[in-house]
Design an enzyme around this catalytic site. Sequence first.
Site, mmCIF file in Angstrom:
data_model
loop_
_atom_site.group_PDB
_atom_site.id
_atom_site.type_symbol
_atom_site.label_atom_id
_atom_site.label_comp_id
_atom_site.label_asym_id
_atom_site.label_seq_id
_atom_site.Cartn_x
_atom_site.Cartn_y
_atom_site.Cartn_z
ATOM 1 N N ARG A 275 -0.600 4.475 0.115
ATOM 2 C CA ARG A 275 -1.419 5.637 0.476
ATOM 3 C C ARG A 275 -0.826 6.406 1.651
ATOM 4 O O ARG A 275 -0.973 7.617 1.741
ATOM 5 C CB ARG A 275 -2.844 5.179 0.806
ATOM 6 N N ASP B 202 0.859 -1.183 0.000
ATOM 7 C CA ASP B 202 0.000 0.000 0.000
ATOM 8 C C ASP B 202 0.894 1.231 0.000
ATOM 9 O O ASP B 202 1.856 1.300 0.755
ATOM 10 C CB ASP B 202 -0.870 -0.018 1.268
#
Length: 365
Positions: A280, A278
């Site tokens: 983000r 990930d």
Amino acid sequence: MGTRSGSEGVDRARAVAAGALRRGHKPDLTNTAPTDPMGPYPQWGDADRIVSMDPFGAVVADVFRDEIAAGYDVRPTIAVTKAHIDMPEVHGAMAAGRLSADGRLLLANGSAVVTKTAIEPVWWLPGVAKRFGVDEGDLRRVLFEETGGMYPELVTRSDLEVFLPPIGGQTAYVFGDPKHLADPSVTLTARVHDECNGSDVFGSDICTCRPYLTHAIEECIRGAQAGGVGLVVYCRKEGRALGEVTKFLVYNARKRQAGGDSASNYFLRTECVAGVQDMRFQELMPDVLQWFGIRRIHRLVSMSNMKYDAIVGGGIEVGERVPIPDDLVPADARVEIDAKMAAGYFTEGAKPDAERLKTTKGRGL
């Protein structure tokens, strides 16, 4: 340094190159002021609270009136307007009796009345580096290198501390009076949602993104009608900020692996393709909440441990956490949701164990 309009900066350059846009065009900001006044709130002046957006970005025509009159090119990075949003899931909630029109927040035709705010990224590099726990010089160098050297001032002008990154921004939708967002005594229902074009727009059933988004909108409307206020923040972080090409490659890898798509290998297949699970990194996400003056979220419509930790770490209290109802999870998205719950996502029930993860399967291609 950087580029105005985030990821649209290249499109602006193309328009100039094609002769469609005059180089140096300065916008006429007449009648563009926010439809609803926002702030200022104490967080606007706290260098530890807001580092990735300009708190005064919506009111530059007022704050920098003299500078603009003197010829400086100062442009808004935030815009606030009113809108009606019309979603079939809201119509469905009305037909099922879960929502009712009130003529103010929810109209008889199924449209919800919102205040929406568009925000472009404006990074204060010392604060961003501190937020991520990295050296500012290292951050500048890597930003320079990983953008192909597009912004040499990152490494040649340490005196320039503000960077306009070429990335997407975010949009906030407020259900009810925006002033109530800063009042901790008014019940706030909120969701921070990361972009998923396939699900959010086209209804792809491999994930829970659109069902969770529309459920949050329903909860926000219901909460606002009960005297509270609702907020949905939509962040441009497609495919966990890995991008849609990478996301689709991961889909293929998941569906074609030996044994089929399974929750036990959900994160592994992403990491094999992208090199990371990930990207983000929610550390900057709470800035928009701080900009609204938020101090408490009574109902957070999210299961994400990363978002929860970032919000609470930013000094914002969170009361109830609202998971997605099980009947809203598409069959093919069971792989995703089980894997995420096992990895630390909030759940009101038992976390899936290793055996369940092995048996949770998605369909093939």
